[in-house]
Write a protein that holds these residues in place. Structure first.
Motif, PDB file in Angstrom:
ATOM      1  N   ARG A 128     -52.800  49.830   6.264  1.00 50.10           N
ATOM      2  CA  ARG A 128     -53.310  48.616   7.087  1.00 50.10           C
ATOM      3  C   ARG A 128     -54.332  47.930   6.136  1.00 50.10           C
ATOM      4  O   ARG A 128     -54.173  46.888   6.196  1.00 50.10           O
ATOM      5  CB  ARG A 128     -54.307  49.156   8.024  1.00 50.10           C
ATOM      6  N   VAL A 129     -54.725  48.753   4.943  1.00 48.59           N
ATOM      7  CA  VAL A 129     -55.386  47.923   3.663  1.00 48.59           C
ATOM      8  C   VAL A 129     -54.326  46.759   2.969  1.00 48.59           C
ATOM      9  O   VAL A 129     -54.814  45.612   2.924  1.00 48.59           O
ATOM     10  CB  VAL A 129     -55.900  48.721   2.736  1.00 48.59           C
ATOM     11  N   ASP A 130     -53.421  47.252   2.861  1.00 46.58           N
ATOM     12  CA  ASP A 130     -52.128  46.430   2.125  1.00 46.58           C
ATOM     13  C   ASP A 130     -51.907  45.301   2.875  1.00 46.58           C
ATOM     14  O   ASP A 130     -51.554  44.204   2.558  1.00 46.58           O
ATOM     15  CB  ASP A 130     -51.009  47.513   1.563  1.00 46.58           C
ATOM     16  N   ALA A 131     -51.724  45.690   4.292  1.00 43.85           N
ATOM     17  CA  ALA A 131     -51.164  44.739   5.157  1.00 43.85           C
ATOM     18  C   ALA A 131     -52.191  43.542   5.402  1.00 43.85           C
ATOM     19  O   ALA A 131     -51.901  42.394   5.456  1.00 43.85           O
ATOM     20  CB  ALA A 131     -50.974  45.301   6.553  1.00 43.85           C
ATOM     21  N   ALA A 132     -53.562  43.905   5.264  1.00 42.42           N
ATOM     22  CA  ALA A 132     -54.343  42.862   5.564  1.00 42.42           C
ATOM     23  C   ALA A 132     -54.622  41.925   4.376  1.00 42.42           C
ATOM     24  O   ALA A 132     -54.819  41.008   4.228  1.00 42.42           O
ATOM     25  CB  ALA A 132     -56.126  43.627   5.690  1.00 42.42           C
ATOM     26  N   ILE A 133     -54.795  42.544   3.112  1.00 41.04           N
ATOM     27  CA  ILE A 133     -54.514  41.683   1.678  1.00 41.04           C
ATOM     28  C   ILE A 133     -53.599  41.078   1.792  1.00 41.04           C
ATOM     29  O   ILE A 133     -53.495  39.669   1.504  1.00 41.04           O
ATOM     30  CB  ILE A 133     -54.767  42.692   0.695  1.00 41.04           C
ATOM     31  N   ASP A 134     -52.250  41.374   2.059  1.00 44.76           N
ATOM     32  CA  ASP A 134     -50.867  40.251   2.311  1.00 44.76           C
ATOM     33  C   ASP A 134     -51.273  39.307   3.106  1.00 44.76           C
ATOM     34  O   ASP A 134     -50.868  38.172   3.027  1.00 44.76           O
ATOM     35  CB  ASP A 134     -49.722  41.405   2.719  1.00 44.76           C
ATOM     36  N   LEU A 135     -52.078  39.437   4.456  1.00 45.47           N
ATOM     37  CA  LEU A 135     -52.042  38.671   5.439  1.00 45.47           C
ATOM     38  C   LEU A 135     -53.036  37.578   4.704  1.00 45.47           C
ATOM     39  O   LEU A 135     -52.689  36.433   5.309  1.00 45.47           O
ATOM     40  CB  LEU A 135     -52.715  39.258   6.635  1.00 45.47           C
ATOM     41  N   VAL A 136     -53.841  37.775   4.089  1.00 42.40           N
ATOM     42  CA  VAL A 136     -54.595  36.546   3.457  1.00 42.40           C
ATOM     43  C   VAL A 136     -54.135  36.154   2.121  1.00 42.40           C
ATOM     44  O   VAL A 136     -54.837  35.254   1.599  1.00 42.40           O
ATOM     45  CB  VAL A 136     -56.192  36.973   3.393  1.00 42.40           C
ATOM     46  N   GLY A 137     -52.823  36.467   1.712  1.00 40.48           N
ATOM     47  CA  GLY A 137     -52.563  35.742   0.590  1.00 40.48           C
ATOM     48  C   GLY A 137     -52.906  36.477  -0.675  1.00 40.48           C
ATOM     49  O   GLY A 137     -52.834  35.703  -1.754  1.00 40.48           O
ATOM     50  N   LEU A 138     -53.460  37.600  -0.875  1.00 38.95           N
ATOM     51  CA  LEU A 138     -54.068  38.234  -1.979  1.00 38.95           C
ATOM     52  C   LEU A 138     -53.214  39.421  -2.507  1.00 38.95           C
ATOM     53  O   LEU A 138     -53.923  40.203  -3.306  1.00 38.95           O
ATOM     54  CB  LEU A 138     -55.521  38.329  -1.909  1.00 38.95           C
ATOM     55  N   SER A 139     -51.868  39.342  -2.342  1.00 36.28           N
ATOM     56  CA  SER A 139     -51.005  40.482  -2.734  1.00 36.28           C
ATOM     57  C   SER A 139     -51.209  41.046  -4.197  1.00 36.28           C
ATOM     58  O   SER A 139     -51.295  42.056  -4.674  1.00 36.28           O
ATOM     59  CB  SER A 139     -49.897  40.588  -2.226  1.00 36.28           C
ATOM     60  N   GLY A 140     -51.342  39.588  -5.063  1.00 40.27           N
ATOM     61  CA  GLY A 140     -51.499  40.140  -6.507  1.00 40.27           C
ATOM     62  C   GLY A 140     -52.683  40.334  -7.058  1.00 40.27           C
ATOM     63  O   GLY A 140     -52.830  40.306  -8.028  1.00 40.27           O
ATOM     64  N   PHE A 141     -53.770  40.401  -5.958  1.00 38.57           N
ATOM     65  CA  PHE A 141     -55.176  40.588  -6.626  1.00 38.57           C
ATOM     66  C   PHE A 141     -55.772  42.090  -6.083  1.00 38.57           C
ATOM     67  O   PHE A 141     -56.957  42.265  -6.046  1.00 38.57           O
ATOM     68  CB  PHE A 141     -55.840  39.602  -6.262  1.00 38.57           C
TER      69      PHE A 141
END
Length: 265
Positions: A128-141
């Motif tokens: 869920r942490v990874d999904a939330a980060i991906d949702l706001v467009g910060l997957s590379g950070f």
């Protein structure tokens, strides 16, 4: 296709909660004297609705958000979420403030994970942490630290930290107020996209009239302190919205008039 669209709309509505604010008044105790802040405020939000609050600085908008969050009780009146009285903070109601308030010693991933960690379920819910980060467009950070982020990126982390709890009501207290104008415009579009995808009910305080009519289904205009409702205005325009829309321009003019600023239009 029509049946699928209806089903998706119903699912999104179910993701948000109804919010009822009934006859709410509030006052602060200042050296033993009562300072009235809110005066008989009543309005409701349907599940999945996006409502913006506008009014003069210091009129009590942020105080009302604190009451909705359950951070303190009103002096009088009732607040209800899905019919149940709001008496304390609860995970279904999440607040995002103007300042991201990230922990500087935690990277993006661990800042976002705070809610799950506090609940003791992080080990089983790491995805869920990874999904939330991906949702706001910060997957590379994921591994970046707050000092390595721009203001807009830090506010995206704050949103991810809120969204990981699957809120039914998202409470936004000027979350874009300190961003530069270009970042703010980009974040407004991102906020609409997140709301449309997730279906949570949203209550936003802002001092930006254009932001209010661009984002919200309704704009509620407050008077000077103690705040009373001067107007409850529907923004009946489809998304995505365009800032040059003449209907939105007329709504901006009307709201500025209610705020005593029509001469600046």
């Amino acid at each position: 296709m029509v049946a699928l669209a209806i089903a998706e709309a119903a699912a999104l509505a179910a993701a948000g909660a109804a919010l009822d604010i009934e006859g709410v008044s509030h006052a602060f105790d200042i050296d033993g004297a009562a300072l009235p802040v809110l005066d008989d405020i009543s309005f409701s939000l349907e599940p999945g609705e996006f409502v913006a609050l506008l009014g003069p600085s210091g009129c009590g908008k942020s105080t009302l958000l604190r009451l909705v969050a359950g951070l303190e009780p009103p002096t009088s009146g009732t607040l209800r979420e899905d019919g149940e009285p709001i008496t304390r903070p609860f995970p279904s109601r999440v607040v995002v403030f103007q300042d991201p308030t990230l922990f500087p010693w935690r990277n993006v991933w661990h800042n976002v994970a705070l809610g799950l960690e506090a609940q003791g379920i992080l080990k089983s819910q790491r995805h869920r942490v990874d999904a939330a980060i991906d949702l706001v467009g910060l997957s590379g950070f994921r591994k970046a630290y707050p000092h390595q982020l721009s203001g807009g990126m830090a506010q995206r982390v704050a949103l991810a930290r809120a969204l990981i709890n699957d809120p039914k009501i998202l409470i936004l207290d000027e979350p874009l107020g300190k961003l530069d104008s270009l970042t703010r415009i980009a974040m407004q579009a991102e906020l609409v996209s997140l709301w449309q995808r997730s279906g949570f009910t949203t209550l936003l305080v802002t001092h930006d009239v254009e932001e209010a009519v661009y984002l919200a289904n309704r704009v509620i205009v407050f008077s000077d302190r103690p705040a009373r409702i001067k107007a409850d205005i529907a923004v009946d325009r489809p998304y995505p919205r365009h800032r040059g829309d003449p209907v939105l321009a007329e709504l901006r003019r009307k709201i500025l008039g209610l705020l005593g600023l029509e001469a600046t239009w």
